[in-house]
Each structure stands twice: as structure tokens, then as C-alpha cells.
Design an enzyme around this catalytic site. Structure first.
Site, PDB file in Angstrom:
ATOM      1  N   GLY A  46       0.841  -1.192   0.000  1.00 44.01           N
ATOM      2  CA  GLY A  46       0.000   0.000   0.000  1.00 44.01           C
ATOM      3  C   GLY A  46       0.873   1.237   0.000  1.00 44.01           C
ATOM      4  O   GLY A  46       2.052   1.169   0.371  1.00 44.01           O
ATOM      5  N   GLN A  51       3.224   9.881   1.235  1.00 44.87           N
ATOM      6  CA  GLN A  51       4.535   9.205   1.280  1.00 44.87           C
ATOM      7  C   GLN A  51       5.415   9.587   0.084  1.00 44.87           C
ATOM      8  O   GLN A  51       6.623   9.376   0.111  1.00 44.87           O
ATOM      9  CB  GLN A  51       4.366   7.689   1.372  1.00 44.87           C
ATOM     10  CG  GLN A  51       3.737   7.259   2.700  1.00 44.87           C
ATOM     11  CD  GLN A  51       3.597   5.765   2.813  1.00 44.87           C
ATOM     12  OE1 GLN A  51       2.629   5.210   2.318  1.00 44.87           O
ATOM     13  NE2 GLN A  51       4.575   5.106   3.415  1.00 44.87           N
ATOM     14  N   CYS A  99       6.271  -0.061   7.433  1.00 44.11           N
ATOM     15  CA  CYS A  99       5.901   1.146   6.688  1.00 44.11           C
ATOM     16  C   CYS A  99       7.085   1.557   5.834  1.00 44.11           C
ATOM     17  O   CYS A  99       8.220   1.604   6.319  1.00 44.11           O
ATOM     18  CB  CYS A  99       5.529   2.267   7.660  1.00 44.11           C
ATOM     19  SG  CYS A  99       4.997   3.778   6.834  1.00 44.11           S
ATOM     20  N   LEU A 100       6.809   1.871   4.572  1.00 49.32           N
ATOM     21  CA  LEU A 100       7.891   2.268   3.659  1.00 49.32           C
ATOM     22  C   LEU A 100       8.544   3.577   4.103  1.00 49.32           C
ATOM     23  O   LEU A 100       9.665   3.856   3.702  1.00 49.32           O
ATOM     24  CB  LEU A 100       7.352   2.391   2.231  1.00 49.32           C
ATOM     25  CG  LEU A 100       6.872   1.067   1.611  1.00 49.32           C
ATOM     26  CD1 LEU A 100       6.175   1.321   0.276  1.00 49.32           C
ATOM     27  CD2 LEU A 100       8.038   0.092   1.433  1.00 49.32           C
ATOM     28  N   HIS A 141      -4.085   1.429   8.092  1.00 52.72           N
ATOM     29  CA  HIS A 141      -2.714   1.974   8.088  1.00 52.72           C
ATOM     30  C   HIS A 141      -2.627   3.138   7.085  1.00 52.72           C
ATOM     31  O   HIS A 141      -2.051   4.186   7.399  1.00 52.72           O
ATOM     32  CB  HIS A 141      -1.745   0.841   7.728  1.00 52.72           C
ATOM     33  CG  HIS A 141      -0.317   1.227   7.542  1.00 52.72           C
ATOM     34  ND1 HIS A 141       0.697   0.769   8.362  1.00 52.72           N
ATOM     35  CD2 HIS A 141       0.300   2.017   6.620  1.00 52.72           C
ATOM     36  CE1 HIS A 141       1.850   1.258   7.946  1.00 52.72           C
ATOM     37  NE2 HIS A 141       1.642   2.023   6.888  1.00 52.72           N
ATOM     38  N   GLU A 142      -3.219   2.944   5.902  1.00 53.71           N
ATOM     39  CA  GLU A 142      -3.126   3.983   4.860  1.00 53.71           C
ATOM     40  C   GLU A 142      -3.975   5.207   5.196  1.00 53.71           C
ATOM     41  O   GLU A 142      -3.536   6.342   4.990  1.00 53.71           O
ATOM     42  CB  GLU A 142      -3.547   3.416   3.494  1.00 53.71           C
ATOM     43  CG  GLU A 142      -2.739   2.214   3.004  1.00 53.71           C
ATOM     44  CD  GLU A 142      -1.239   2.403   3.019  1.00 53.71           C
ATOM     45  OE1 GLU A 142      -0.763   3.553   3.047  1.00 53.71           O
ATOM     46  OE2 GLU A 142      -0.531   1.378   3.028  1.00 53.71           O
ATOM     47  N   HIS A 145      -2.231   7.433   7.459  1.00 53.59           N
ATOM     48  CA  HIS A 145      -1.267   8.327   6.791  1.00 53.59           C
ATOM     49  C   HIS A 145      -1.950   9.617   6.330  1.00 53.59           C
ATOM     50  O   HIS A 145      -1.359  10.697   6.406  1.00 53.59           O
ATOM     51  CB  HIS A 145      -0.659   7.650   5.561  1.00 53.59           C
ATOM     52  CG  HIS A 145       0.526   6.781   5.826  1.00 53.59           C
ATOM     53  ND1 HIS A 145       1.680   7.250   6.408  1.00 53.59           N
ATOM     54  CD2 HIS A 145       0.755   5.467   5.559  1.00 53.59           C
ATOM     55  CE1 HIS A 145       2.576   6.253   6.486  1.00 53.59           C
ATOM     56  NE2 HIS A 145       2.032   5.160   5.989  1.00 53.59           N
TER      57      HIS A 145
HETATM   58  O1  GNR Z   1       4.135  -2.549   2.485  1.00 57.93           O
HETATM   59  C1  GNR Z   1       3.526  -2.408   3.544  1.00 57.93           C
HETATM   60  N1  GNR Z   1       3.229  -3.499   4.289  1.00 57.93           N
HETATM   61  C2  GNR Z   1       2.376  -3.475   5.381  1.00 57.93           C
HETATM   62  C3  GNR Z   1       2.360  -4.573   6.220  1.00 57.93           C
HETATM   63  C4  GNR Z   1       1.511  -4.610   7.312  1.00 57.93           C
HETATM   64  C5  GNR Z   1       0.680  -3.539   7.570  1.00 57.93           C
HETATM   65  C6  GNR Z   1       0.699  -2.427   6.746  1.00 57.93           C
HETATM   66  C7  GNR Z   1       1.537  -2.394   5.661  1.00 57.93           C
HETATM   67  S1  GNR Z   1       1.523  -1.012   4.613  1.00 57.93           S
HETATM   68  C8  GNR Z   1       3.168  -1.050   4.028  1.00 57.93           C
HETATM   69  C9  GNR Z   1       3.409   0.030   2.983  1.00 57.93           C
HETATM   70  C10 GNR Z   1       3.200   1.393   3.607  1.00 57.93           C
HETATM   71  O2  GNR Z   1       4.007   1.940   4.307  1.00 57.93           O
HETATM   72  N2  GNR Z   1       2.053   1.966   3.393  1.00 57.93           N
HETATM   73  O3  GNR Z   1       1.775   3.147   3.949  1.00 57.93           O
HETATM   74 NI    NI Z   2       2.958   3.236   5.755  1.00 57.21          NI
END
Ligand code: GNR
Ligand code: NI
Length: 176
Positions: A46, A51, A99-100, A141-142, A145
Site C-alpha cells: 500500500g 509518502q 511502513c515504507l 494503516h493507509e 497516513h
Molecule cells: O508494504 C507495507 N506493508 C504493510 C504490512 C503490514 C501492515 C501495513 C503495511 S503497509 C506497508 C506500505 C506502507 O508503508 N504503506 O503506507
Molecule cells: Ni505506511
């Protein structure tokens, strides 16, 4: 298409509240295209527009799993514009999140196990879907952000301060 730079902790832009998208313009389509390329390259499941330093309520996602045989998965690219969680289950589940924007750091986070999400697609069509499992975790999670929230905000102050310090030091070192 182009790979854009992913911003990393402690970049303050990660704390911005992203703005709703009024109209799906050519620029928005280009941004979504670039976000897919950036997300697949990373690789991640995601990506929120902030980001790549664009404070807009836009998310790309692809939860496609690699097959048992280890072959390539069929891509399942999805775009979420102005997504909202309209209800959440009482039941929770725990996933190890990453998270990236916080590379190579993983911790377990507890969140509602099921959520109902409303969003607009690139054709301007509004959808409502029930999400569970990894989909539920990822969309929460997204959307976090988009509101300037990071998964480390759910950890103990000790863990959060430790990871923030590590990334602040790394950024200082990169400056020199
Ligand atoms: O690549 C991603 N893997 C992930 C694994 C578990 C819970 C959430 C994520 S999102 C993350 C990519 C990212 O930072 N998205 O904002
Ligand atoms: Ni993230």
C-alpha cells in the site's frame, strides 16, 4: 510513469493532514500511476500520496499474494480516493506492520479486525466495502497516513521514542 521518492521518518510532511480530492484530473491519474510504480518497486502492499510528498487523500494498494508454487501473482491494483472508515468491529486483530516511510522496522499493532470503508474510484464512482484480514489492516494503516498518523503512534512511548531517535540520527548522518 515514474518512480517517486518515498519520504522517511522524521520528515515532518508525514504529519500533515491530507486534503480531499475534488476532481479526478490528469494530474491525479498521473500521481496514482507513479504511486503504483513506486509501490511495486519498493516493494510495498500500500502507499498513501503523502509518502511521495503529495498531501492528497489518495491511496494505492495491491494485496495480491504470490502463489504457492512461487510464481508471479496476478496484480490486483486498487485506488482509493477520499476513503473513510464508516464503521469498525469491536473485535480486534494483531498484525506485524511495517511502513515504507519507516524502513526495516516491524512491530505488532492491534486494530479493529473488520471495517467498512467508503471511497471513490478513478471514474468518480463511490463504493462501500467490508474489509477484513490484511485488507482491513492495510486500509486503516493507509487512512492513518492521510491523517498524519503512523503505526509507531500505537506503540509504547519507549518504542516510539527509540525508533524516532534512530531515524533522526540516521537523517543527521546522511546530511554530513
Ligand atoms: O508494504 C507495507 N506493508 C504493510 C504490512 C503490514 C501492515 C501495513 C503495511 S503497509 C506497508 C506500505 C506502507 O508503508 N504503506 O503506507
Ligand atoms: Ni505506511
Amino acid at each position: 510513469m515514474a518512480i517517486r521518492e518515498i519520504i522517511i521518518l522524521p520528515d515532518k510532511q508525514l504529519r500533515l493532514v491530507s486534503k480531499p480530492i475534488q476532481k479526478v484530473t490528469a494530474e491525479i491519474r498521473q500521481l496514482a500511476d507513479d504511486m503504483f510504480e513506486t509501490m511495486y518497486d519498493a516493494p510495498g502492499i500500500g502507499l498513501a500520496a503523502i509518502q511521495v510528498a503529495q498531501p492528497l487523500r489518495l491511496i494505492t494498494m495491491d494485496l495480491a499474494k504470490k502463489s504457492e508454487e512461487g510464481g508471479e501473482a496476478t496484480p490486483q491494483p486498487r485506488v482509493f480516493i477520499n476513503p473513510e472508515i464508516i464503521s469498525s468491529s469491536e473485535e480486534t486483530s494483531v498484525y506485524e506492520e511495517g511502513c515504507l516511510s519507516i524502513p526495516e522496522y516491524y512491530e505488532e499493532v492491534e486494530r479493529p479486525a473488520k471495517v467498512r470503508v467508503r471511497f471513490t474510484d478513478l471514474d468518480g464512482k463511490v463504493h462501500e466495502e467490508d474489509a477484513e484480514g490484511l485488507y482491513a489492516t492495510c486500509i486503516q494503516h493507509e487512512i492513518d497516513h492521510l491523517n498524519g498518523v503512523l503505526f509507531v503512534d500505537y506503540l509504547s512511548k519507549l518504542k516510539r521514542d527509540r525508533v524516532l531517535k534512530k531515524f533522526t540520527k540516521a537523517a543527521k548522518r546522511a546530511e554530513e
